[in-house]
Motif scaffolding. Structure first.
Motif, PDB file in Angstrom:
ATOM      1  N   UNK A 587       0.799  -1.226   0.000  1.00 44.80           N
ATOM      2  CA  UNK A 587       0.000   0.000   0.000  1.00 44.80           C
ATOM      3  C   UNK A 587       0.832   1.277   0.000  1.00 44.80           C
ATOM      4  N   UNK A 588       2.139   1.177   0.335  1.00 41.27           N
ATOM      5  CA  UNK A 588       2.989   2.365   0.305  1.00 41.27           C
ATOM      6  C   UNK A 588       3.555   2.634  -1.086  1.00 41.27           C
ATOM      7  N   UNK A 589       3.411   1.683  -1.990  1.00 42.26           N
ATOM      8  CA  UNK A 589       3.982   1.817  -3.336  1.00 42.26           C
ATOM      9  C   UNK A 589       2.887   2.259  -4.296  1.00 42.26           C
ATOM     10  N   UNK A 590       2.926   3.525  -4.707  1.00 43.43           N
ATOM     11  CA  UNK A 590       1.879   4.079  -5.567  1.00 43.43           C
ATOM     12  C   UNK A 590       1.722   3.316  -6.879  1.00 43.43           C
ATOM     13  N   UNK A 591       2.834   2.875  -7.455  1.00 42.73           N
ATOM     14  CA  UNK A 591       2.774   2.179  -8.735  1.00 42.73           C
ATOM     15  C   UNK A 591       2.014   0.861  -8.588  1.00 42.73           C
TER      16      UNK A 591
END
Length: 756
Positions: A587-591
């Motif tokens: 969830x912290x990785x926008x991609x």
């Protein structure tokens, strides 16, 4: 009746001498005869034991003076009688001329490989610990007796035992001497605060055992690891006291610079500090090296972590001794592969202190520091720290360093994954350097890490402009079309998405891209070319002519058919719950989040997958959370997906509408409160303005609440996150909350909506 006095007598007898079968070494075979003598001098009990000593000759080369070396071997090895000097010389001649056997050659190759691995330098005798006296294995009992005397005798006895322990061939025999090891452990436990030299020597002895995994049990048995942790912690506190004393002296001198007495006192304290520091760092180095060896066992490492090993190591990063720093960074690098240790490092100033070591002249320290930073760069917060402390330009400057380029590129790749950092690359010479390396490599030897960074950086407009400077785009297109490299075309596709002068440059390559869209080409390659064309929203481009000339309509029509059978298969495969788990984990990785949400967007078009998403999972709840995400692209895809879900499911439609109303209502309240806070005086409402709140048209109820129907006019259309209507400036606010909500709807179940 008084017992007879007894004593132990040992006798060493030379056996034979031979060469080592694979190494450049001599093997001495000997026999140790131990006898217990009675009061009359006669033997009461006797035992014989065979042993061997390996004399490694690392300095032996074709140009070595064999006669001189043979003499030195005989002098230093107490097991060799001087009468065997000719035999030693003859065997050395044989070793000098012996060709390397396959085993020896393999060992040498392995040794060369190990030399490439960066590891702490092997410990050598510290200054002040050497003795002119030569230790003999048969006199261990005499050395142990010295351990019961005063501090000077204890230092001498332990130093002689250290001489023996530094030879691996003696460790087996010392291991069985429980009296010696027990005495050493006891003295370390009782006297280590009285003498730094004594503590250093005894820990060094146990370090020799810790260098071999099979001897770790004996080190643990005497609790040497726990003692070393106490030693390190205590020495760091002592260092703080010394620094404080030195600071006070310096301050006194600054306040009275003409006072010569204070100046002399300051010089005296400084010399004392430097002497104490040198001895302390010797003790710290050998203690940490022993702990590093014991940390091979993860259970032991966990015990160290519970005693704050990370905090102690990070504190030592302020030191200037390079060999100590190599050891500290090596230890931190080993610890950093575990999440708990990495989190501990994030809580202290690890990255800030590592930043001062980049760059440095010590090659091993430089490489280890970069590898530690690479391990830490998997953490989003630590990546932000690296940029904050100015590591980006420093890392860019190291791209020309052949020894460290690979690890530098990997760190830069991790930094380039964050959209917020990509723009900063444009203010360094990173992009030109990477482009130059890209042109120097062919398709076969193109570095995946290198092209991956450029793909990420091309998503930023400023970087894309740098890439297209001069003949940049022309060279990229020529190379991509020639090699048919999908990653290269993906980079070009990212460049093509930006409005402005870069997009206009693509007008010359529309035909080249369109000609690649055909069935016989690889699907991934065609997809990237098609995506690049789709980005070219150029007013002067005649798409009708392009479609006709390259016959693209049949190809596109063929591939735009929906596949419901595939949707049913996906629904039954269990991939949807797996995607939700992946969404939680990343969830912290926008991609990652954007791509997963886009998968849901595609799935809700098919009944089979739509029913699973709506009725069997909490995916809509997660999408509602992400509806207010700080990333514009994620918000856009979520809005579009939720609009389709609301159209097909009435219950979820109400929840979605309610959440949108709650969010806009909160923003309206925040805006009103901020305006009231800015008012210098309380606002006095007149009758005309009061009517705005109590109008008769039924829009606002008598209790002051706002109906959700009011906001239906202002809902986003076609996935646009901006609102239409007269109040768009009020509600078009971006969520300022950091991160994403962890609960289903981003608010507590007991939280009531706010009303005006």
């Amino acid at each position: 009746m008084q017992e007879d006095a007894r004593c132990l007598k040992r006798k060493v007898t030379f056996g034979s001498l031979d060469v080592h079968p694979t190494e450049k070494a001599l093997v001495v075979h000997y026999e140790v005869e131990a006898a217990v003598l009675g009061g009359g001098g006669g033997p009461v009990l006797g035992e014989r034991k065979e042993g061997q000593k390996i004399i490694r000759l690392k300095s032996l080369s074709p140009t070595t003076d064999v006669a001189a070396l043979a003499k030195k071997v005989v002098e230093e090895c107490k097991f060799l009688p001087t009468s065997h000097l000719p035999q030693v010389e003859q065997l050395l001649y044989y070793l000098q001329n012996r060709k390397s056997s396959p085993v020896e050659g393999k060992a040498q190759t392995l040794e060369r490989k190990e030399k490439r691995l960066v590891k702490p330098k092997d410990l050598t005798p510290f200054e002040g610990l050497e003795l002119n006296e030569q230790a003999i294995i048969t006199k261990v009992d005499e050395y142990v007796e010295l351990l019961y005397e005063g501090i000077p005798e204890k230092i001498r006895g332990s130093a002689l035992i250290l001489q023996l322990a530094r030879n691996p061939d003696n460790l087996e025999e010392l291991l069985h001497d429980e009296a010696a090891l027990g005495a050493l452990a006891r003295i370390l436990r009782e006297d280590w605060k009285q003498s730094v030299e004594l503590a250093t020597i005894i820990i060094y002895i146990f370090f020799c055992f810790s260098s071999f995994s099979q001897f770790h049990a004996v080190v643990s048995h005497y609790k040497i690891g726990a003692l070393c942790m106490s030693v390190v912690e205590h020495e760091l506190k002592r260092h703080d006291v010394w620094c404080e004393e030195l600071r006070k002296k310096n301050k006194a001198c600054e306040s009275a610079p003409e006072n010569g007495s204070l100046r002399r006192d300051q010089d005296k304290v400084l010399r004392k500090y430097q002497g104490l520091l040198a001895k302390q760092e010797q003790l710290l180095r050998v203690s940490l090296y022993l702990l590093l060896n014991l940390a091979e066992d993860t259970r032991t490492e966990l015990k160290m972590r519970n005693k704050n090993i990370v905090g102690l190591l990070v504190k030592l990063l302020d030191r200037n001794d390079e060999e100590l720093l190599v050891l500290v960074v090596s230890f931190l690098k080993k610890l950093s592969i575990f999440l708990e240790n990495k989190n501990d490092m994030a809580e202290v100033d690890t990255v800030e202190k590592l930043g001062r070591l980049v760059p440095c002249e010590h090659e091993d320290l430089m490489n280890l520091t970069l590898r530690l930073l690479f391990n830490l760069s998997f953490d989003s917060g630590l990546k932000a720290k690296m940029v904050e402390v100015g590591l980006l330009p420093k890392l860019t400057a190291l791209l020309g360093d052949e020894n460290n380029r690979q690890v530098v590129i990997r760190i830069l790749y991790h930094l380039s994954m964050e959209d917020r950092f990509r723009g900063m690359f444009a203010y360094t010479d990173c992009v030109p350097q990477l482009m130059q390396r890209l042109y120097e490599h062919g398709k076969e030897d193109m570095e995946p890490d290198l092209i991956s960074i450029l793909i990420n950086l091309a998503a930023n407009k400023k970087n894309a402009q740098v890439m297209c400077e001069g003949n940049g785009l022309k060279m990229l297109m020529k190379r991509a079309l020639k090699t048919k490299t999908c990653l290269l075309m993906k980079m070009i596709r990212n460049i093509s998405q930006h409005d402005g002068p870069t997009k206009a440059l693509f007008i010359d390559y529309v035909g080249d891209l369109a000609s690649e869209i055909r069935a016989e080409e690889e699907e991934e390659w065609v997809l990237e070319c098609l995506g690049t064309l789709a980005n070219l929203t150029i007013p002067d481009l005649d798409w009708e002519l392009v479609l006709k000339e390259y016959n693209l309509v049949p190809y596109l029509k063929n591939r735009l058919k929906p596949d419901d059978a595939c949707a049913v298969m996906l629904a039954k495969s269990g991939i949807i719950p797996a995607l939700i788990e992946l969404l939680n984990a990343q969830q912290e990785d926008d991609e990652f989040v954007c791509q997963i949400v886009y998968v849901f967007y595609q799935m809700v078009f098919h009944q089979a997958t739509r029913d699973v998403i709506i009725k069997e999972t909490q995916a809509p709840a997660y999408l509602i959370d992400l509806m207010h995400d700080k990333n514009a692209e994620i918000k856009k895809v979520c809005d579009n997906t939720l609009d389709i879900i609301a159209e097909y499911d009435e219950e979820w439609g109400k929840k979605i509408q309610s959440e949108k109303f709650r969010f806009h209502n909160n923003q309206w309240l925040e805006m009103v409160e901020s305006r009231q806070a800015d008012e210098p005086e309380p606002y006095l409402y007149d009758n005309e303005r009061t009517n705005l709140f109590y109008s008769a048209d039924g829009i606002i109820s008598a209790d002051g609440s706002v109906s959700p129907d009011l906001f239906s006019h202002f809902q986003p259309q076609n996935g646009d996150s901006h609102l239409t209507g007269d109040m768009s400036d009020v509600f078009d606010q971006t969520s300022s909350s950091p991160g994403r909500p962890a609960t289903a709807y981003g608010f507590r179940p007991d939280e009531q909506p706010h009303y005006l």
